[in-house]
Design an enzyme around this catalytic site. Structure first.
Site, PDB file in Angstrom:
ATOM      1  N   ASP A 262       5.826   0.165  -0.223  1.00 23.36           N
ATOM      2  CA  ASP A 262       4.505  -0.048  -0.232  1.00 23.36           C
ATOM      3  C   ASP A 262       4.195  -0.515   1.224  1.00 23.36           C
ATOM      4  O   ASP A 262       4.650  -1.345   1.923  1.00 23.36           O
ATOM      5  CB  ASP A 262       3.963  -1.007  -1.177  1.00 23.36           C
ATOM      6  CG  ASP A 262       2.672  -0.979  -1.377  1.00 23.36           C
ATOM      7  OD1 ASP A 262       1.988  -0.347  -1.723  1.00 23.36           O
ATOM      8  OD2 ASP A 262       2.184  -2.569  -1.447  1.00 23.36           O
ATOM      9  N   GLU A 299       4.739   4.289   2.359  1.00 20.88           N
ATOM     10  CA  GLU A 299       3.271   4.381   2.387  1.00 20.88           C
ATOM     11  C   GLU A 299       2.822   3.717   3.912  1.00 20.88           C
ATOM     12  O   GLU A 299       3.150   2.652   3.951  1.00 20.88           O
ATOM     13  CB  GLU A 299       2.680   3.556   1.334  1.00 20.88           C
ATOM     14  CG  GLU A 299       1.100   3.749   1.362  1.00 20.88           C
ATOM     15  CD  GLU A 299       0.280   2.538   0.475  1.00 20.88           C
ATOM     16  OE1 GLU A 299      -0.864   2.936   0.148  1.00 20.88           O
ATOM     17  OE2 GLU A 299       0.784   1.476   0.425  1.00 20.88           O
TER      18      GLU A 299
END
Lengths: 566, 566
Positions: A262, A299
């Site tokens: 993330d 990400e």
């Protein structure tokens, strides 16, 4: 599996079944392990670690650590929190699971077609078992990998997963560690890879006992979540090791095929070797030892291919990254108003650029960011980029959590699916999009702290100022908000929805069948778009075979001139 | 010089003698130029710039900018502050100076022998003119470059220079812009290069009008000086340009040969292209246009050769860096107690390592930093590292500012000089060390703000806790503190001091004469140290010529076994 290939922090069990305990607390004076039966002192070792071997603790026992005789906390490296984030930790023997996936072979990243799902809302049960029951459906759909939103223990039973506070403990209400192992084993049996979303850029606000254990945070940097995790300040070695052990655990002990890291742009590390590079090197070593492949997918919103370049090229060695800009360009092309973070995108010419160059802002001025932004992605394969027409964030970060189905026409949904699945990048679907799910995917929580509940609700409402959204944001803490976000599987019985599913199956099938669609060589394509007609022509080839994708994003019939052969 | 090669911010004059004004203030509604005679509105342009051409302002006129009709500030890009940091700016035509250095050729970095000096304390006059009067002395000493501590306008007349708040304005009390141009021209006439210390990591606390002008700072990072300068946040393009223009100005308009960039580890920039890399690219372009060479030297304490590697190697392209670790190892070897930041160093084995590997902490655990630290400097030439046995920081950061002369024996001073000058790196002397100056170099200021004066005094006293220093820190604001720090040139008349000067001249002469000492090829040396005898043998060679440097840091006569030929 040899001793060296075991987890090196937390409570683990050796081949004789005895506990080996390692706890990091560099500034503690004393550390004791407390179970219901015993309290035993740990011995101080180097670099802030405390150790204990063979204490009277066994799988299933609960325990806490007592620091300086006064602070009693659960284990930051806990594998299980049976009573939630505030309760004691539970000792677990991860090697107890009987794997049946010896013949499983993780596909090359280029063959991945991702299906992002949220365990709690994917099925009525909201569990790993629920997912297992849908694996046949997913195989039939044609995707090759499920990507599970974070499962690290979070407060309560309803959360996207980004408020997790026990990175090593699998959410108890989903099915805990054994439940996840079962899901991975079952997925492999069906030929599906499993990608897990993990959060190394912040910890959740509730049940966060990290500061009591050690210097996990630093004031050097500010992130959207406050102080940054300490990856380069004093004592950072222990923090880095903690997360590296987490990566290794998922691959080694859960047979996870890939991790989705993330928001890595919020991992602040100005040391000589970036944490991500160290992770990538440690994973390479694990792969060498186990001969099982694993993928690292970041990400990242920096448009900086340093993240996905190999260490030889002075990169951090991530295998691939998400590319939100493709999404933004596609959505604006499909009619999304260019407000908020969409304001940097003008439509089909941006989409054309993304097909060609991956990054749209590649060293040019970004009016939304108010600065020159990004670099080029020259030399990076299409298989290094994950694209989508929606995902949990892009849907859930809308105030009303609308999925495409309630925002664009039926025909436009099909066109967006085609745009993603025929791209030279790795396509990703968001659960339910393949049948045009009409329920929203809202932001939901089940915190226990009333102050926090109020703050989250308030923050959520403030957030939508940029989008000038009308109406009121649904209450994150409400159980209704969660229930409204569940997939409606019975929609599949109705005409429009089952037809859309067929379309998805067909187009996924085409990608798998035709080499020009399957390959991710960005040099074997041409693309041209016409802003006037809002049409785009994408030509892709592999040896003598060519595929022509004609996309008409306008509301009208358009004449398209097919460009000459390559 | 063509128009393109002029400064692009602030008040400048075109070939017709008319002012061209460019002011950056992206969030302003209106901007006006105010002189004693006129008030004229600037026109808003792109990217936050405001422009005005041909206003009635001429060299020697003073001016300020009026923002939104209410905030009157001096020009952040001011070239002159005749009344100090709080007064109006003065328009200056930098092209008015008549240069005579057309035949000057900046030496290769490998031939640099630096002499660091502080303008205010180097001579009784404390001016650039004072330095000019000493150039013959410096030539005779044998150094090849003077390195001037920062001259950007600071509050009052006494300051090390790191509290500067007008990076483009040369300190008025030193002699202002024309005075510096005169010094550079005179130095070049004597065959000396000029390096200038510049500060791009923070601005001083007093006379700091930056925030009123624009978003020069960001909350993203914390530095020892508070919020970081905004190199990668919204509006950072204008801030980056500001500093790039500063670099170009010194090289182009002042004929400076090299810049020493202060503490670049505190320049926080996580964008795709680091500010330093952009600076290095812009300097390359300038060099191409003017055919004059310039060097970029970073002060950097990260042991990360990314800073000094070329952009081809994914580096930032600095030509060289300071290497404090060599200093620390040398000082501890010479008897400095291993407290404070010296606590990571154990003596002669560290010095041996630094001769061999440049960085001492090259990926190993640093007990002082409480983390694993640094990388290797393999592949970097010796000419990429500047070494010293003292410098302004290492002396002045001691509570009592003692120079080596009052800390170590006369013989040890000579040995340390030899250790530095015979190294495969670039040697640097600190003003007065060559005659064993006995005055301290203390920390001094002349702030105008009483609160700030108190805070600095308090901070200074707190700082020495780590060193467990005894006694009281001298008052920075006191004029005595400044006067005590001035060099005593009359010491040169006394025996011990003139003898030490002769020693320095001789050993610098040896470095220049013998190719094995002059070369900076780190592969052409062997080094071995013996911790028991505290002796070190450094062997250097060039083709058939060898030089053997035997260093005995102990108090006794020692037998040294000369190692075999290479």
């Amino acid at each position: 599996m040899s001793r060296e290939l075991k987890r090196k922090i937390g409570v683990n069990f050796n081949d004789a079944g005895l506990a080996e305990i390692r706890f990091w607390s560099p500034e503690a004076e004393t550390v004791e392990l407390k179970t219901e039966a015993v309290t035993v002192a740990l011995e101080k070792k180097e670099l802030g670690y405390w150790e204990l071997s063979g204490a009277g603790i066994y799988p299933g026992n609960t325990y806490q650590f007592l620091i300086n005789g006064e602070t009693l906390i659960p284990d930051p490296a806990s594998l299980s929190q049976p009573q939630g984030v505030h309760g004691p930790s539970e000792a677990v023997d991860l090697s107890a699971f009987s794997w049946t996936d010896q013949d499983w072979k993780n596909p090359e990243l280029g063959d991945y077609i991702f299906y992002e799902l949220h365990t709690g809302t994917f099925t009525p049960e909201g569990t790993f078992e629920g997912i297992i029951a849908k694996l046949d459906y997913l195989v039939e759909l044609g995707i090759t990998a499920i990507e599970i939103m974070p499962v690290a223990q979070f407060p309560g039973g309803r959360n996207w997963g980004y408020d997790g506070v026990f990175p090593f403990a699998v959410q108890n209400s989903y099915g805990a560690a054994a439940g996840l192992q079962q899901l991975v084993d079952a997925s492999h049996a069906k030929g599906l890879a499993v990608v897990l979303d993990v959060v190394y850029n912040h910890m959740g606000p509730e049940g966060n006992y990290f500061e009591q254990a050690g210097p996990y945070f630093t004031e050097k940097y500010h992130t959207p979540w406050g102080s940054a995790i300490n990856f380069d300040d004093a004592w950072s070695d222990g923090v880095r090791r903690y997360f590296i052990e987490n990566v290794l655990m998922w691959f080694r002990d859960f047979h996870i095929d890939g991790l989705r890291l993330d928001a890595v742009h919020a991992i602040k590390d100005l040391g000589v070797k970036h944490l991500l590079q160290e992770i990538s090197e440690e994973v390479d070593q694990l792969i060498e030892a186990t001969h099982r492949k694993h993928h690292l997918i970041a990400e990242c919103d920096l448009n900086d291919n340093k993240y996905i370049n190999s260490p030889d090229q002075h990169g951090y060695g991530m295998d691939a990254q998400w590319i939100d800009e493709f999404h933004h360009a596609l959505r604006v092309t499909a009619g999304e108003p260019a407000t908020g973070y969409y304001s940097d995108f003008s439509g089909i010419k941006d989409l054309e650029k993304s097909y060609r160059d991956a990054y749209i802002y590649d060293g040019v001025y970004s009016p939304h960011r108010l600065k020159t932004f990004g670099g080029t992605a020259e030399g990076n394969a299409g298989s290094q980029f994950v694209v989508f027409s929606q995902n949990h964030d892009q849907v859930g970060n809308r105030m009303l959590g609308e999925r495409s189905s309630t925002l664009v026409s039926y025909e436009m949904q099909k066109l967006m699916a085609g745009a993603v699945i025929c791209s030279p990048f790795l396509p990703m679907l968001f659960m339910g999009e393949e049948w045009g799910e009409t329920n929203p995917f809202l932001f939901f929580t089940s915190h226990g702290d009333p102050e926090l509940i109020k703050a989250v609700s308030k923050g959520r409402k403030a957030e939508f100022a940029a989008f000038h959204a009308e109406g009121e944001a649904p209450e994150p803490q409400s159980e209704d908000t969660f229930n409204q976000s569940k997939l409606q599987w019975d929609l599949l019985q109705s005409d429009g929805h089952s037809e859309l599913l067929s379309f998805y199956k067909t187009i996924i099938g085409l990608r798998k069948k035709y080499a020009p669609l399957r390959n991710t060589n960005r040099k074997q394509l041409t693309v041209s778009a016409d802003a006037k007609t809002n049409c785009l022509v994408l030509r892709r080839w592999e040896e003598e075979v060519q595929v022509l994708c004609l996309m008409n994003f306008s509301k009208n019939t358009q004449d398209i001139t097919i460009p000459d052969d390559k």
